[in-house]
Design a protein around this motif. Structure first.
Motif, PDB file in Angstrom:
ATOM      1  N   ASN A  80      14.267 -24.416 -23.113  1.00 54.77           N
ATOM      2  CA  ASN A  80      13.161 -25.159 -23.911  1.00 54.77           C
ATOM      3  C   ASN A  80      12.504 -26.144 -22.792  1.00 54.77           C
ATOM      4  O   ASN A  80      11.338 -26.008 -22.732  1.00 54.77           O
ATOM      5  CB  ASN A  80      13.460 -26.085 -25.073  1.00 54.77           C
ATOM      6  N   LEU A  81      13.240 -26.917 -21.994  1.00 53.98           N
ATOM      7  CA  LEU A  81      12.656 -27.772 -20.991  1.00 53.98           C
ATOM      8  C   LEU A  81      11.863 -26.834 -20.008  1.00 53.98           C
ATOM      9  O   LEU A  81      10.702 -27.334 -19.836  1.00 53.98           O
ATOM     10  CB  LEU A  81      13.611 -28.616 -20.290  1.00 53.98           C
ATOM     11  N   TRP A  82      12.408 -25.859 -19.455  1.00 53.99           N
ATOM     12  CA  TRP A  82      11.641 -25.179 -18.215  1.00 53.99           C
ATOM     13  C   TRP A  82      10.779 -24.283 -18.623  1.00 53.99           C
ATOM     14  O   TRP A  82       9.591 -24.145 -18.131  1.00 53.99           O
ATOM     15  CB  TRP A  82      12.651 -24.585 -17.531  1.00 53.99           C
ATOM     16  N   GLU A  87      18.446 -25.766 -24.629  1.00 49.11           N
ATOM     17  CA  GLU A  87      17.715 -26.905 -24.578  1.00 49.11           C
ATOM     18  C   GLU A  87      16.944 -26.833 -23.040  1.00 49.11           C
ATOM     19  O   GLU A  87      15.784 -27.302 -22.717  1.00 49.11           O
ATOM     20  CB  GLU A  87      18.309 -28.011 -24.942  1.00 49.11           C
ATOM     21  N   LEU A  88      17.996 -26.537 -22.045  1.00 53.59           N
ATOM     22  CA  LEU A  88      17.438 -26.351 -20.905  1.00 53.59           C
ATOM     23  C   LEU A  88      16.130 -25.212 -20.607  1.00 53.59           C
ATOM     24  O   LEU A  88      15.221 -25.361 -20.102  1.00 53.59           O
ATOM     25  CB  LEU A  88      18.486 -26.217 -19.871  1.00 53.59           C
ATOM     26  N   VAL A 114      12.494 -30.416 -26.100  1.00 53.87           N
ATOM     27  CA  VAL A 114      13.758 -30.578 -26.029  1.00 53.87           C
ATOM     28  C   VAL A 114      14.192 -31.258 -27.161  1.00 53.87           C
ATOM     29  O   VAL A 114      13.770 -32.498 -27.431  1.00 53.87           O
ATOM     30  CB  VAL A 114      14.194 -31.393 -24.698  1.00 53.87           C
ATOM     31  N   PRO A 136       9.228 -30.865 -21.721  1.00 53.72           N
ATOM     32  CA  PRO A 136      10.150 -31.786 -22.048  1.00 53.72           C
ATOM     33  C   PRO A 136       9.906 -32.070 -23.797  1.00 53.72           C
ATOM     34  O   PRO A 136      10.919 -32.372 -24.274  1.00 53.72           O
ATOM     35  CB  PRO A 136       9.975 -33.055 -21.371  1.00 53.72           C
TER      36      PRO A 136
END
Lengths: 85, 419
Positions: free
Chosen positions: B122-124, B119-120, B131, B128
């Motif tokens: 995906n975030l970066w 998920e991190l 996520v 957002p």
């Protein structure tokens, strides 16, 4: 922009939130409450996120407060899609 | 009378065996669960071995409802399955009653690393909106406790303790405390997994990971050839109950949580001694057990020479040179973070049941100057009525648990109580 169909919604629900073994998502579920289909608010939040990404729309989380069934969810989402927001 | 906490159910998910009997028979045969990393490409990293639960031995889809799969990290899936097995083993139906008399207290050392990394990323990389909503809890330390509690309707005192490798014993100590406080049943223990690139970097940052390539050479606690440890995944979930409640329903129990103590090492360079010796002495005093009454020690078995030496010193100081058999079955699984000590507790309880001590896997002998009677070569027949389990975590966490065999005072008609 393509409208969200019940079939597509069921696919997204399965992929993003899984499927309750006691429920037949292939049946006539348009007016069955999400809670009776085994989906809680977090499952719907996850589903909402997927719909936004896949359909390129921005949806308000508040939609979930009123959309209690798949039909209500589809109507609310398709209204936004039709408005081209 | 202080209520007595007894262990009535075991659920094991270990690299060398999924299921209590599978783990125990593999351990007695000295079968290892350590092998080259399969969950990601370990090529760029200096260490490439891990104790891994094989996919063919554990398919989450076979054990968990479909709704739970998208919202759970690997460690939570394993913990939920192990909790099911432990409750079934105890003969407890989680649907009985309103659940307020049952709690969940587990340990966690890392949280859901695999889920969190995905998920991190995906975030970066995407933003957002990509996520998962389930990230809100899936990577938390407390998630195993929460999911076990929800799945089994357990609403009693619950929580999570974080004490690195020592945390699994701290959870059992907390479980005993809750039982003494009047809750008849606590699901406890720990399962951890952090075998993904982010988790692997965290493991490597300790500078204690073995870089040897051969599974039989990489993790050799107490050996003259000790060179660090191999991380692993898995652990054990245990059902802890108040002895009277078990007696009333005619349940059986594996043993008594008779003593517990925890401490913390002094600041490095302070010149003060490590906490272990005093922690062991306090745990024995808490149990009312003299060192000479202890039939086996299940060691922390760090696998780094400096830490092995300190542990051997503490064992010698408390029990005398060659004074007690010392077991290190984790040489066959790797170090499982918070899951390691509960798995040692399971091994200790099964040693009591079967009258046999497990060998330290590929370790052929302990360093002579350690002065400890390490069980090596094969299973050693030995009557075990009292066992002491030790655990230490990175940073100074130190815990000890004393287990005693359940005697008539616990399981029979006579009043249960501390010895």
């Amino acid at each position: 922009m393509t409208a969200l169909t019940l079939e597509a919604l069921v696919r997204i629900l399965r992929e993003s939130a899984g499927e309750d073994e006691g429920v037949d998502l292939g049946g006539d579920i348009a007016d069955t409450a999400f809670t009776d289909l085994g989906y809680d608010s977090l499952a719907l939040l996850e589903t909402l996120g997927r719909v936004q990404r896949d359909y390129g729309v921005t949806l308000d989380d508040d939609l979930l407060a009123t959309a209690q069934t798949p039909r209500q969810f589809l109507d609310a989402v398709n209204e936004v899609i039709a408005a081209g927001v | 009378m202080t209520p007595t906490a007894v262990i009535t159910g075991l659920g094991v998910i270990a690299p060398n065996g999924v299921g209590t009997e599978q783990f125990w028979s593999a351990t007695l045969r000295a079968e290892t669960g350590i092998r080259p990393l399969e969950r990601f490409d370990p090529e760029p990293y200096p260490a490439r071995l891990a104790g891994q639960v094989a996919d063919e031995a554990f398919d989450p889809r076979a054990h968990l409802p479909g709704r739970l799969l998208p919202q759970t990290d690997r460690m939570t899936r394993m913990a939920l399955a192990a909790a099911d097995w432990a409750l079934a083993d105890a003969g407890v139906d989680p649907r009985d009653g309103d659940g307020f008399d049952r709690g969940v207290i587990t340990a966690s050392a890392s949280g859901g690393y695999e889920f969190g990394q995905r998920e991190l990323q995906n975030l970066w990389s995407k933003g957002p909106e990509h996520v998962s909503a389930y990230q809100s809890f899936a990577w938390f330390y407390a998630v195993n406790t929460g999911q076990i509690s929800i799945r089994n309707g357990m609403r009693g005192p619950s929580g999570v303790v974080v004490g690195e490798q020592a945390g699994g014993l701290d959870a059992l100590g907390q479980a005993r405390r809750a039982i003494r406080g009047g809750t008849p049943l606590i699901v406890s223990g720990a399962v951890d997994s952090a075998l993904n690139p982010w988790g692997w970097i965290a493991h490597l940052s300790t500078n204690r990971i073995s870089t040897r390539e051969c599974a039989d050479e990489a993790y050799l606690p107490f050996s003259p050839r000790a060179c660090g440890h191999v991380p692993g995944e898995g652990g054990a979930i245990l059902v802890v109950e108040e002895a009277g409640a078990v007696r009333r329903r005619g349940g059986r129990c594996y043993g008594v949580v008779a003593g517990y103590a925890a401490g913390f090492d002094p600041v490095p360079g302070s010149g003060r001694p490590p906490a272990l010796r005093r922690v062991v002495e306090r745990a024995l005093a808490d149990a009312g057990v003299a060192p000479g009454e202890v039939d086996a020690v299940f060691a922390d078995a760090a696998g780094s020479p400096d830490l092995d030496e300190r542990e051997a010193e503490a064992i010698r100081a408390v029990f005398g040179p060659m004074g007690v058999p010392v077991c290190a079955p984790k040489a066959l699984t790797g170090r499982l973070n918070s899951g390691g000590a509960p798995l040692d507790v399971v091994a200790a309880l099964l040693s009591m049941r079967d009258g046999v001590l497990p060998p330290a896997g590929p370790v052929d002998r302990a360093r002579e100057d350690y002065g400890i009677d390490l069980v090596t070569g094969g299973p050693r027949p030995h009557r075990v009525r009292t066992a002491c389990v030790l655990a230490r975590g990175t940073g100074g966490f130190t815990s000890a648990l004393v287990l005693t065999a359940a005697d008539d005072r616990v399981t029979g008609g006579a009043p249960a109580g501390d010895r």
